[in-house]
Each structure stands twice: as C-alpha cells, then as structure tokens.
Design a protein around this motif. Sequence first.
Motif, PDB file in Angstrom:
ATOM      1  N   TYR A  99       1.408  -1.212   0.059  1.00 40.35           N
ATOM      2  CA  TYR A  99      -0.237   0.388   0.211  1.00 40.35           C
ATOM      3  C   TYR A  99       0.802   1.013  -0.201  1.00 40.35           C
ATOM      4  N   THR A 102       2.793   2.322  -3.587  1.00 43.82           N
ATOM      5  CA  THR A 102       2.051   3.020  -4.644  1.00 43.82           C
ATOM      6  C   THR A 102       1.919   3.829  -4.557  1.00 43.82           C
ATOM      7  N   HIS A 103       1.413   4.343  -2.935  1.00 48.32           N
ATOM      8  CA  HIS A 103       0.868   5.075  -2.442  1.00 48.32           C
ATOM      9  C   HIS A 103       2.195   6.957  -2.550  1.00 48.32           C
ATOM     10  N   GLN A 106       3.159   7.037  -6.364  1.00 50.90           N
ATOM     11  CA  GLN A 106       2.410   7.576  -7.383  1.00 50.90           C
ATOM     12  C   GLN A 106       2.298   6.935  -8.421  1.00 50.90           C
ATOM     13  N   CYS A 107       2.127   5.242  -8.547  1.00 49.34           N
ATOM     14  CA  CYS A 107       1.757   4.011  -9.480  1.00 49.34           C
ATOM     15  C   CYS A 107       0.650   4.479 -10.149  1.00 49.34           C
ATOM     16  N   ASP A 108       0.656   4.860 -11.261  1.00 48.58           N
ATOM     17  CA  ASP A 108      -0.686   5.501 -12.200  1.00 48.58           C
ATOM     18  C   ASP A 108      -1.241   3.993 -13.212  1.00 48.58           C
ATOM     19  N   ARG A 128      -3.573   3.576  -4.719  1.00 50.02           N
ATOM     20  CA  ARG A 128      -3.210   4.768  -5.973  1.00 50.02           C
ATOM     21  C   ARG A 128      -4.819   4.165  -6.704  1.00 50.02           C
ATOM     22  N   LYS A 130      -7.400   5.172  -8.227  1.00 50.29           N
ATOM     23  CA  LYS A 130      -7.775   4.848  -9.380  1.00 50.29           C
ATOM     24  C   LYS A 130      -6.721   5.031 -10.685  1.00 50.29           C
ATOM     25  N   ALA A 131      -6.033   4.170 -10.213  1.00 48.20           N
ATOM     26  CA  ALA A 131      -4.343   3.779 -10.776  1.00 48.20           C
ATOM     27  C   ALA A 131      -5.258   2.247 -11.230  1.00 48.20           C
TER      28      ALA A 131
END
Length: 259
Positions: A99, A102-103, A106-108, A128, A130-131
């Motif tokens: 968690y 990705t936070h 900033q993994c999209d 993230r 909406k990734a």
Amino acid sequence: MTKTYQIQSYFNFLKRSTNQHGVHSPFVYDLVTKCFYDKKKYPAYQNIKAYRQHLLSNTTTLEITDLGSGSQVFKTTKRSISKMASVAGSNYNDAKLLYRLTHYLQCDSILELGTSLGIATQALALGRPKAALTTIEGCPNISAAAKASFKKFDLKYIDVVTNDFSEAINGLKTNHYDLVYFDGNHQKEATLQYFETLLPTITNDTVFIFDDIYWSKDMTAAWNIIKQHPKVTVTIDTYKFGFVFFRQEQAKEHFTIRL
C-alpha cells in the motif's frame, strides 16, 4: 530442503543487511525512510485488515488449478479460502508495505502476476485508488473468488485476467507500467522469462518487485541474474521482496535493507 535453505539464507541476510544509515543514494534513502519505515497509521490499513478478515471467515472450498511452482503447504487440490488466506496470501505487514509503495511512488499503471485471493492486489489498489491495475491469475476458481471479493469491497479499477502468465503477458508488452509485482511462479526459468518479456514495458521510473526471492536456491539464482542485467541500475533486497529499478541517472548499486 527448502525450509532449511530459507532459514540459512535469512541468517546470511541479517549479517549483510543494514538500515537507512548504510544508504548513500538520496533516492533509496528517501524510499527507505519515507516509505519502507513510514510508521503512520493510514486509514486504509483498516480496509486491508477487513479484507483479510473477510477471507479468513470464508470456509468455501475451491478446486485449485496450480500453474506455478506448487505449494509448500497444501498437498491437495481442494483448499478452503480461509486456509489459503491464512497461509498463502500476503501477510498484514507485507500488504501495508505494498500500500505504501503505490501511495509513495504514485503508481498509475500497475501489473500483478499472481492474484491469488487478492490480498496484495487490494493493498496495491488502495495506495493509488484510480490507478489502472491489471492482475493475472491462472486458476479460474481463485480468479472468480478474487473478483467477488473486489466487488464486495468496491474496488472498481482492477482488471482480473484469468490465463497462464506467459500467454497473458505476451499481450501486454506494448504497455508501460509504473510497478510490476511478480508473485505467482517461483521457478527460476519462469521468473527470468517473465522478467525478460516485461522489460519492454519499463520507463525510467518503473519498479519491478519480486516476491519470495529466497523461496529456493533456484529463485535466489534468478534474483542474482536479474541484479546483473545491464538495464537494472538499483536493487534492494529486503529478504521477502526484491526491488528492481531502472533509473538511468543512477550508478549501479545493490542494497540489502532490513524492514
């Protein structure tokens, strides 16, 4: 033999490892101090805990099709969801780390090889929300169970692909991913094949994460080969996970970090 190897390799890891004070790369130092060692109690941790409890209370039995290296625990193809969640899924601390990753990064665009019941998948998604997250699971019954759990927990942006890893990733080579999590087949040749197949998907900021790099001697051998690849610049060995970065502005360096 495998358990003996894991115990021996852990003691060797402890001898080699350091904390943030042994890190001279600003990028890695920030990653370790601001992400790996982040002690904040994020509200999402309650969701991670609730998801795990939901699985632990589910006594449904599934017929398993195992396309990977097999289980070190289960000796039968019939397994209950609760038992699988207790011994085969990511543990709470691992899920919290995924968690935070990705936070923090900033993994999209995220790819996961090995959905299982979706414990790690949910954690990656929460970091993230909406990734675009694609996760691949070889067993149709496990895949269906994970999809049902994602729906129950209102996880909208997860695309579950039910297929053999090799076939599935061949169709994804033209994509670019910020994070790829390898957690399904712990065999040397398969791991190296997936790594090579997915190299075209990297950008300068991509991270590859390999789960259980000390699963066996073969898995550690695969990890050591990956570390030496010319496109790889920075690696971090945390015993449980192997992190691989491709940042061209950095000199090649390998770190061994205690979590």
